[in-house]
Scaffold this active site. Structure first.
Site, mmCIF file in Angstrom:
data_model
loop_
_atom_site.group_PDB
_atom_site.id
_atom_site.type_symbol
_atom_site.label_atom_id
_atom_site.label_comp_id
_atom_site.label_asym_id
_atom_site.label_seq_id
_atom_site.Cartn_x
_atom_site.Cartn_y
_atom_site.Cartn_z
ATOM 1 C CG ASP A 25 -2.097 -0.868 1.147
ATOM 2 O OD1 ASP A 25 -2.231 -1.583 0.134
ATOM 3 O OD2 ASP A 25 -2.918 -0.866 2.082
ATOM 4 C CE LYS A 82 -7.066 -1.249 -0.161
ATOM 5 N NZ LYS A 82 -7.173 -2.715 -0.285
ATOM 6 N N GLY A 154 -5.332 -2.773 8.926
ATOM 7 C CA GLY A 154 -5.041 -1.602 9.743
ATOM 8 C C GLY A 154 -4.781 -1.890 11.207
ATOM 9 N NE ARG A 166 -3.162 -22.214 11.394
ATOM 10 C CZ ARG A 166 -2.289 -23.224 11.256
ATOM 11 N NH1 ARG A 166 -2.648 -24.330 10.613
ATOM 12 N NH2 ARG A 166 -1.064 -23.123 11.756
ATOM 13 N N GLY A 215 -3.150 -7.275 8.317
ATOM 14 C CA GLY A 215 -2.420 -7.398 9.575
ATOM 15 C C GLY A 215 -0.986 -7.845 9.453
ATOM 16 N N GLY A 236 -0.208 -3.607 4.060
ATOM 17 C CA GLY A 236 -0.886 -2.319 4.036
ATOM 18 C C GLY A 236 -0.172 -1.290 4.876
ATOM 19 C CB SER A 237 -1.055 0.109 8.163
ATOM 20 O OG SER A 237 -2.381 0.226 7.696
#
EC number: 4.3.3.6
Length: 295
Positions: A25, A82, A154, A166, A215, A236-237
């Protein structure tokens, strides 16, 4: 052989080319250049990373096309962007801009709580999130060329991405072990197209590539998701909310490529500076969980 642009084969083939890679990102051309230099196979162009979207609240929409165009001009690797779930006009605008992929994303505020975009009508390939096999196959049935775990974007907490990869893999193993005369019932039970259930049984995997997302914040997180069966990783973050984005970006790329080499993993995990501040997913209210958006 002349293969028409935008066919299912071409779109899925484009996604296959990203296997084993990291998609990052970015919110500025400068960040996009850092990602490209670090070895990212693609970037996701945003106005805000998921952590800031979560913190800011309100309605999160498609990024300003001007932001996306500047990022596209800055790098030579593919650029994703997005669109809100169900917002086919945002998706058409992104297609018109010439982005390489569209992410119909739960990170943005859904525009439609009942229907996802009919992705088969588009030339550009789509990526979508899923928590389980049924959800993944519904998106593929709508035309998604690439899947990813939803995780909990996030948060800097990989626990939900682990749960989702999983769960998808468990669903695949279950289908593989079913006799053929039980496949239709399983398709009904999980709400998946029958032909795709049959394909999963025959091939032992999803019909499209499946990346980890939601995450991932450290090289170890990336390697964990690869060992659990992911084809690649979205971050992402976790990079640009960390203390040393450039070094962390390179380290996550190396960890994804060398996910089962513990000498490399120990080396790339060292001296990265402070990771992004994380959130315990168990502390989030149900309405704060982005993964629950879509169906």
């Amino acid at each position: 052989m002349n293969i028409e642009k935008g066919t299912e084969t071409v779109k899925k083939g484009m996604a296959q080319m990203q296997k084993g890679g990291v998609i990052m990102d970015v919110t500025t051309p400068e960040q996009a250049k850092i990602a490209e230099k670090a070895g990212a196979v693609a970037v996701m162009a945003l106005e805000k990373v998921p952590a800031d979207i979560r913190a800011g609240g309100g309605v999160a929409r498609m990024a300003d096309p001007e932001v996306i165009k500047k990022i596209m001009d800055a790098v030579s690797i593919p650029v994703m962007a997005k669109a809100r779930i169900g917002h086919f006009v945002e998706a058409r605008i992104l297609e018109n801009l010439g982005v390489d992929y569209i992410d119909e994303s739960e990170v943005l505020t859904p525009a439609d709580e009942y229907y996802h975009i009919d992705k088969n009508k588009f030339t550009v390939p789509f990526v979508c999130g899923a928590r389980n096999l049924g959800e993944a196959l519904r998106r593929v049935g709508e035309g998604a060329s690439m899947m990813r775990t939803k995780g909990e974007a996030g948060t800097g907490n990989v626990v939900e991405a682990v749960r989702h990869i999983r769960t998808v893999m468990d669903g695949i193993r279950k289908v593989q072990n079913l006799p053929d005369d039980e496949l239709m019932t399983e398709a009904k039970n999980i709400g998946a197209p029958y032909d795709l259930i049959k394909q999963v049984k025959e091939e032992g995997r999803l019909p499209v590539v499946n990346f980890a997302a939601g995450g991932v914040a450290t090289p170890a997180d990336a390697a964990l998701m690869m060992q659990l069966g992911a084809d690649g990783v979205f971050v992402g973050s976790g990079i640009f909310k960390s203390g040393d984005p450039e070094k962390r970006a390179k380290s996550i790329v190396e960890a994804t490529l060398n996910y089962d080499n513990y000498d490399v993993l120990a080396d790339v995990s060292s001296g990265l500076g402070e990771a992004m501040v994380g959130i315990n997913v168990s502390d989030l209210e149900e309405q704060e969980r982005m993964q629950n958006r879509g169906w």
